[in-house]
Scaffold this active site. Sequence first.
Site, PDB file in Angstrom:
ATOM      1  N   CYS A  54       0.837  -1.209   0.000  1.00  0.00           N
ATOM      2  CA  CYS A  54       0.000   0.000   0.000  1.00  0.00           C
ATOM      3  C   CYS A  54       0.873   1.260   0.000  1.00  0.00           C
ATOM      4  CB  CYS A  54      -0.912  -0.006   1.221  1.00  0.00           C
ATOM      5  SG  CYS A  54      -2.017   1.411   1.264  1.00  0.00           S
ATOM      6  N   CYS A  58       0.215   4.730   7.012  1.00  0.00           N
ATOM      7  CA  CYS A  58      -0.416   4.561   8.325  1.00  0.00           C
ATOM      8  C   CYS A  58       0.590   3.865   9.262  1.00  0.00           C
ATOM      9  CB  CYS A  58      -1.687   3.736   8.204  1.00  0.00           C
ATOM     10  SG  CYS A  58      -2.790   4.354   6.895  1.00  0.00           S
ATOM     11  N   CYS A  61       0.367   0.143  10.356  1.00  0.00           N
ATOM     12  CA  CYS A  61      -0.047  -0.878   9.392  1.00  0.00           C
ATOM     13  C   CYS A  61       1.111  -1.625   8.727  1.00  0.00           C
ATOM     14  CB  CYS A  61      -0.909  -0.232   8.314  1.00  0.00           C
ATOM     15  SG  CYS A  61      -1.488  -1.450   7.120  1.00  0.00           S
ATOM     16  N   CYS A  98     -16.622  -8.904   5.490  1.00  0.00           N
ATOM     17  CA  CYS A  98     -15.980  -7.653   5.117  1.00  0.00           C
ATOM     18  C   CYS A  98     -14.725  -7.940   4.291  1.00  0.00           C
ATOM     19  CB  CYS A  98     -15.621  -6.886   6.383  1.00  0.00           C
ATOM     20  SG  CYS A  98     -14.946  -5.266   6.015  1.00  0.00           S
ATOM     21  N   CYS A 130     -19.606  -5.981   3.517  1.00  0.00           N
ATOM     22  CA  CYS A 130     -18.924  -4.729   3.838  1.00  0.00           C
ATOM     23  C   CYS A 130     -17.620  -4.706   3.052  1.00  0.00           C
ATOM     24  CB  CYS A 130     -18.645  -4.713   5.341  1.00  0.00           C
ATOM     25  SG  CYS A 130     -17.695  -3.281   5.882  1.00  0.00           S
ATOM     26  N   CYS A 190     -19.334   2.196   8.593  1.00  0.00           N
ATOM     27  CA  CYS A 190     -18.643   1.556   9.707  1.00  0.00           C
ATOM     28  C   CYS A 190     -17.387   2.397   9.931  1.00  0.00           C
ATOM     29  CB  CYS A 190     -18.301   0.129   9.299  1.00  0.00           C
ATOM     30  SG  CYS A 190     -17.139  -0.675  10.400  1.00  0.00           S
TER      31      CYS A 190
END
Length: 328
Positions: A54, A58, A61, A98, A130, A190
Site C-alpha cells: 500500500c 499509516c 499498518c 468484510c 462490507c 462503519c
Amino acid sequence: MAMIRNDWTKEEISEIYHKPVLDLIYQAATIHRQYHEPNEVQVCTLLSIKTGGCPEDCAYCPQAARYHTDIKVEKLLDVQTVLQKAQEAKEAGSTRFCMGAAWREVRNNRDFDKVLEMVKGVAQMGLEVCCTLGMLTEEQAIKLKEAGLYAYNHNLDTSEEFYDEIISTRTYQDRLNTIANANKAKISVCSGGIIGMGETIEDRIGMLHTLATLPEHPESVPVNALVPVAGTPLENQPKVSVWEMVRMIATARILMPKAMVRLSAGRVRMSVEEQALCFLAGANSIFAGDKLLTTPNPDYISDQEMFQVLNLKPRQAYKNELTESLNV
Ligand code: SF4
C-alpha cells in the site's frame, strides 16, 4: 430511553469518559439494553482480498509498502476464492463478511469490476457485505450499493489533532469526504479507530466527538487496540489495558446508542473475562477467524467456547431491516 443526539460537546464526552468505571459500565449497559438484545453479538469475518504494497503510510499498518514487515504482497484475489471464503465464513456462523484491500483509493478499473462481482456474490449468500477499499467517490459508492454492498468501513483512526502523527499521505477531511460519499449512496457507515498509538485521552475523546456529531451516527463503530507489528513505526507501543478499552467502548455506547460497537483488533491479547467486561460495557460485535486482515485474532474454536461460557447468541444478518419492516 436514552435520546439519540448529534450535538455532544467534548466537555460532555470527557465527563462520561472519566466517570468511575463501574458507574460508566452501568450506564452503558443500561443504554445497551434499551437498544439491543444484550446477549446477542454480531459475528463478522474480515478477509484481506488484496494484501500489502500500500502506498499510504499509516504508522500502525504492516501493509504499508514503505515499512519492512514480513507481509507478502499479493494481487487481488480472484472472485471464486473470495466467494469460497465467504461461504466458509457463513458456515462457521458469520453474518457479515468484510473485504479489505490495501489501496489508497478505489480506481475505476478491472480490479474494481471484480470487487463489484465479489460484492454481488456475497450478498446473494444472504450475508451483510462490507468493504474497506480506501477513499471512494460518490459514483463508486453508488456502484457498490447497486452491487449489494451493505456497509463501507472507513475508520477515522484517531482525533483530527493527532492524525498527522499517524498518517501523512491523506487528511482527516479526506476521511470525512469518503464517509459522506458512502452516506450519500445510502450505504451504512462503519467507522471507528485505534487506541494505543501514543495518543492522549483528549485525542480519544476528540475522535469519539467527531463520530458522535456526524449528521448520522455510524451504523458500526469498531474500537481497536493497537496490535504492534515489528517493522512499523509503532512496533514498540505498550499494550493497551482492558480498562482503556472498556472506557472507549462504554463511552461509544452511551454516545451512539443504536450503533453496533465492535470489539475489534486486540482481542487476541484479552482473556474471556476481559472480553466479557467489554460486552457488558456495550460491545456487541466481533470479528471471527484467526486473522484480521494480516494481524492475529482468536480462532473460531476459542470464540465458540467463549459464546458457550457467556451464553451469547450470534446476531442474525439484516436484523435492523427485519426489525424495521415488522415495526418492532
Ligand atoms: S491501513 Fe489501509 S491505507 Fe493505511 S497503509 Fe494499511 S492498507 Fe494502506
